[in-house]
Design an enzyme around this catalytic site. Structure first.
Site, PDB file in Angstrom:
ATOM      1  N   ASN A 285      -0.193  11.480  -4.917  1.00  0.00           N
ATOM      2  CA  ASN A 285       0.326  12.432  -3.936  1.00  0.00           C
ATOM      3  C   ASN A 285       0.901  13.471  -5.033  1.00  0.00           C
ATOM      4  O   ASN A 285       0.877  13.301  -6.195  1.00  0.00           O
ATOM      5  CB  ASN A 285       1.134  11.754  -3.541  1.00  0.00           C
ATOM      6  CG  ASN A 285       2.543  10.641  -4.200  1.00  0.00           C
ATOM      7  OD1 ASN A 285       2.948  12.039  -4.514  1.00  0.00           O
ATOM      8  ND2 ASN A 285       2.643  10.244  -4.079  1.00  0.00           N
ATOM      9  N   LYS A 374     -23.089   5.066  -6.003  1.00  0.00           N
ATOM     10  CA  LYS A 374     -24.277   5.062  -5.465  1.00  0.00           C
ATOM     11  C   LYS A 374     -23.993   4.223  -4.477  1.00  0.00           C
ATOM     12  O   LYS A 374     -25.566   4.218  -6.382  1.00  0.00           O
ATOM     13  CB  LYS A 374     -23.877   6.796  -5.103  1.00  0.00           C
ATOM     14  CG  LYS A 374     -22.530   7.538  -4.567  1.00  0.00           C
ATOM     15  CD  LYS A 374     -23.203   9.161  -4.702  1.00  0.00           C
ATOM     16  CE  LYS A 374     -22.965   9.321  -6.169  1.00  0.00           C
ATOM     17  NZ  LYS A 374     -24.169  10.627  -6.375  1.00  0.00           N
ATOM     18  N   ASP A 391       8.764  -1.816  -0.192  1.00  0.00           N
ATOM     19  CA  ASP A 391       9.222  -0.789  -0.359  1.00  0.00           C
ATOM     20  C   ASP A 391      10.799  -1.270  -1.305  1.00  0.00           C
ATOM     21  O   ASP A 391      11.014  -1.693  -1.288  1.00  0.00           O
ATOM     22  CB  ASP A 391       9.461  -1.262   0.890  1.00  0.00           C
ATOM     23  CG  ASP A 391      10.964   0.517   1.054  1.00  0.00           C
ATOM     24  OD1 ASP A 391      11.501   0.754   0.318  1.00  0.00           O
ATOM     25  OD2 ASP A 391      10.445   1.654   2.074  1.00  0.00           O
ATOM     26  N   LYS A 427      16.231   1.540   6.319  1.00  0.00           N
ATOM     27  CA  LYS A 427      16.839   0.453   4.508  1.00  0.00           C
ATOM     28  C   LYS A 427      17.661   0.298   4.084  1.00  0.00           C
ATOM     29  O   LYS A 427      18.099  -0.042   2.592  1.00  0.00           O
ATOM     30  CB  LYS A 427      15.450   1.949   3.939  1.00  0.00           C
ATOM     31  CG  LYS A 427      14.538   2.360   3.979  1.00  0.00           C
ATOM     32  CD  LYS A 427      13.396   2.868   3.004  1.00  0.00           C
ATOM     33  CE  LYS A 427      12.479   3.663   3.814  1.00  0.00           C
ATOM     34  NZ  LYS A 427      11.413   4.059   2.348  1.00  0.00           N
TER      35      LYS A 427
HETATM   36  N1  CTP Z   1      10.211   4.263  -0.931  1.00  0.00           N
HETATM   37  C1  CTP Z   1       9.946   3.199  -2.295  1.00  0.00           C
HETATM   38  N2  CTP Z   1       9.373   2.324  -2.275  1.00  0.00           N
HETATM   39  C2  CTP Z   1       8.376   2.745  -1.173  1.00  0.00           C
HETATM   40  C3  CTP Z   1       7.850   3.955  -0.528  1.00  0.00           C
HETATM   41  C4  CTP Z   1       9.356   4.508  -0.281  1.00  0.00           C
HETATM   42  O1  CTP Z   1      10.815   3.175  -2.548  1.00  0.00           O
HETATM   43  N3  CTP Z   1       7.017   2.191  -1.504  1.00  0.00           N
HETATM   44  C5  CTP Z   1      11.254   5.210  -1.662  1.00  0.00           C
HETATM   45  C6  CTP Z   1      10.833   6.902  -2.266  1.00  0.00           C
HETATM   46  O2  CTP Z   1      11.523   6.912  -3.246  1.00  0.00           O
HETATM   47  C7  CTP Z   1      12.298   7.914  -1.269  1.00  0.00           C
HETATM   48  C8  CTP Z   1      12.122   6.554   0.395  1.00  0.00           C
HETATM   49  O3  CTP Z   1      11.721   5.481   0.263  1.00  0.00           O
HETATM   50  O4  CTP Z   1      13.829   7.579  -1.734  1.00  0.00           O
HETATM   51  C9  CTP Z   1      11.532   7.419   1.578  1.00  0.00           C
HETATM   52  O5  CTP Z   1      10.067   7.812   0.970  1.00  0.00           O
HETATM   53  P1  CTP Z   1       9.096   8.697   1.746  1.00  0.00           P
HETATM   54  O6  CTP Z   1       7.957   8.592   0.886  1.00  0.00           O
HETATM   55  O7  CTP Z   1       9.713   9.359   2.374  1.00  0.00           O
HETATM   56  O8  CTP Z   1       9.040   7.161   3.417  1.00  0.00           O
HETATM   57  P2  CTP Z   1       8.460   5.976   3.654  1.00  0.00           P
HETATM   58  O9  CTP Z   1       9.502   4.724   3.036  1.00  0.00           O
HETATM   59  O10 CTP Z   1       7.093   5.861   3.024  1.00  0.00           O
HETATM   60  O11 CTP Z   1       7.322   6.706   4.751  1.00  0.00           O
HETATM   61  P3  CTP Z   1       6.834   7.305   5.442  1.00  0.00           P
HETATM   62  O12 CTP Z   1       5.797   7.589   4.255  1.00  0.00           O
HETATM   63  O13 CTP Z   1       6.580   6.650   7.147  1.00  0.00           O
HETATM   64  O14 CTP Z   1       7.324   8.618   5.711  1.00  0.00           O
END
Ligand code: CTP
Length: 482
Positions: A285, A374, A391, A427
């Site tokens: 990303n 390919k 997460d 969370k």
């Molecule tokens: N985060 C994490 N581990 C993951 C996904 C997210 O620690 N596998 C943490 C990120 O560092 C951030 C928070 O969770 O502090 C929210 O991350 P975000 O990308 O905004 O959301 P997601 O939990 O991934 O949900 P979504 O993508 O559906 O918005």
């Protein structure tokens, strides 16, 4: 420290328990406790002084003591204020007034052009001390030479800072007293710029700004609004109170005031993670790591023991206790858990939510060690199976070794506040910092606009430099821990 049984009266004077609790961002029950014990924790003195300044209430005379302003101000604190030439020069008078309410020893230098807007006589009268204006002054050099004036301060504050002083500081030009002092100092420098919006946005000014930020100069960024010149945009001097509060916070950082993050352990996750598809391709990303790095650096500056766990980024590494480089979400998860327990965790990383498992049509087996090719007949259809990554934030918040303070970010493109609140709850974390990551808004930028959300409140912070956000967040953490 006891304040002669007058804590209750002091709190009432400052607007009552609710108002004080709100301003200090603490629970009302904490204030009730102070009243009961007739005791205020040392680390709250400055916030109380700030509140009293804000309300224009002299709490010293009320308390009939000179203690409050000096209780955690070391007598030898010195600040050098440099006033440059701009319409906002008159606002420096308010900053002088605020500083004079404390025990800070203040020296003031005015540039030649500042004297076009306000006079050294006025500044001298307010400060009760000679204001320095000349580099080559026989009288001044015999009493206090410019090198001494450069070495003495704990912090140098330039307000208003012009495009000219920024350019001179960035290039190392020393052609008057102010610029020579700046070259001869190793003190912390804070700049509060003010100028016409086109001058502020000029590529040269912005390049100088970046150079100075990279060298550790702190900016109280100019604000958006109508300018005295009739134009509008970004360039208006920040409010004197904000500049003064920033000065106080920097004095805290230098340990001349209380520094409560000393020795506190913190994990910061930052940057993107990447998920390999094959040995040459990956998905990731747009996170640059700037916000997480700024936070790690700010906390380390305040004495915290910071472990930074970062995905692949291309920005300079901050000075922190330990840096762990990772690639994938799983690696970030493993390394984070291996660094527990800590007092605080701040998950600023943009973690990839899924691992991608490539699949080719016709059930051709993919060799993970080699690049996916390919099909010869131009007939390849590549699809991906997804496997959800763990997460990190939620898992840390729900582990036995849960840090005292668990802070996350919320990257959103719509329903920013609601989505962030849901993440805060699901969370099970203490604080979430929500930002709008729609195209070009946050990722890669030096600026961010955020909402700080906890279970009771939602604070909106105006768009500002990510270093400023880190700075204010560190103050907030200080409050939350005490
Ligand atoms: N985060 C994490 N581990 C993951 C996904 C997210 O620690 N596998 C943490 C990120 O560092 C951030 C928070 O969770 O502090 C929210 O991350 P975000 O990308 O905004 O959301 P997601 O939990 O991934 O949900 P979504 O993508 O559906 O918005």
């Amino acid at each position: 420290m006891t304040l002669d049984n007058k804590i209750s009266n002091l709190i009432s004077l400052l607007g009552g328990t609710g108002q004080v609790a709100h301003h200090l961002n603490i629970k009302s029950s904490a204030i009730s406790n102070w009243k009961k014990l007739n005791k205020i924790p040392k680390n709250k003195y400055n916030s109380l002084i700030e509140l009293s300044n804000h309300l224009n209430i002299d709490i010293n005379s009320f308390l009939n003591t000179n203690n409050l302003n000096t209780m955690n101000l070391n007598k030898n604190i010195n600040v050098l204020l440099i006033i440059c030439g701009g319409i906002a020069a008159y606002k420096s008078l308010e900053i002088i007034r605020l500083i004079k309410k404390t025990e800070i020893d203040l020296d003031i230098v005015m540039t030649k052009s500042a004297q076009q807007f306000i006079t050294p006589l006025l500044v001298t009268s307010l400060n009760g001390k000679k204001c320095y204006v000349e580099l080559f002054s026989v009288e001044d050099e015999s009493k206090m030479n410019h090198i001494h004036l450069a070495r003495k301060p704990d912090v140098i504050l330039i307000s208003p800072a012009t495009a000219n002083i920024m350019a001179k500081l960035a290039c190392g030009i020393a052609d008057d007293l102010a610029s020579t002092l700046l070259l001869a100092t190793d003190s912390k420098i804070i700049l509060a710029p003010s100028m016409n919006p086109i001058m502020w946005n000029n590529i040269a000014t912005q390049a100088n700004y970046q150079t100075l930020v990279n060298r550790g100069v702190h900016f109280v960024d100019p604000e958006k609004g109508d300018m005295a010149c009739g134009e509008s945009g970004t360039g208006r001097l920040a409010e004197p109170k904000l500049i003064f509060n920033t000065l106080l916070s920097h004095l805290k950082k230098k340990n001349v005031l209380n520094n409560n993050l000393d020795g506190i352990s913190v994990i910061v996750t930052a940057g993107p993670t990447i998920e390999d598809i094959d040995p040459v391709r990956f998905v990731s990303n747009k996170s640059s790591g700037k916000q997480g790095f700024s936070i790690a650096s700010e906390l380390a500056d305040r004495g915290a023991l910071v472990t930074l766990i970062t995905g692949p980024v291309s920005i300079p590494l901050p000075k922190v206790n330990k840096i762990i480089h990772v690639k994938s979400a799983q690696e970030m998860f493993d390394k984070t858990f291996s660094e527990l327990p800590t007092t605080i965790i701040i998950c600023a990383a943009a973690v990839a939510d899924w691992k991608l498992i490539p699949e080719l049509n016709n059930s051709i087996i993919i060799d993970n060690n080699n690049k996916i090719k390919k099909l010869k007949n131009n007939n390849s259809i590549l699809t991906f199976k997804t496997i959800e990554n763990p997460d990190i934030l939620a898992s840390v918040a729900q582990t036995k070794e849960r840090p005292k303070l668990v802070i996350g970010f919320s990257a959103e493109t719509e329903n920013i506040i609601n989505n962030a609140k849901q993440k805060l709850i699901s969370k099970k974390i203490d604080l979430i910092i929500a930002n709008d990551v729609s195209e070009n808004k946050v990722f890669g930028s030096d600026y961010n606009k955020v909402f700080l959300i906890d279970k009771d409140s939602c604070e909106e912070w105006d768009s500002q430099n990510k270093k400023n956000i880190a700075f204010k967040l560190a103050d907030k953490i200080n409050n939350l821990l005490s």
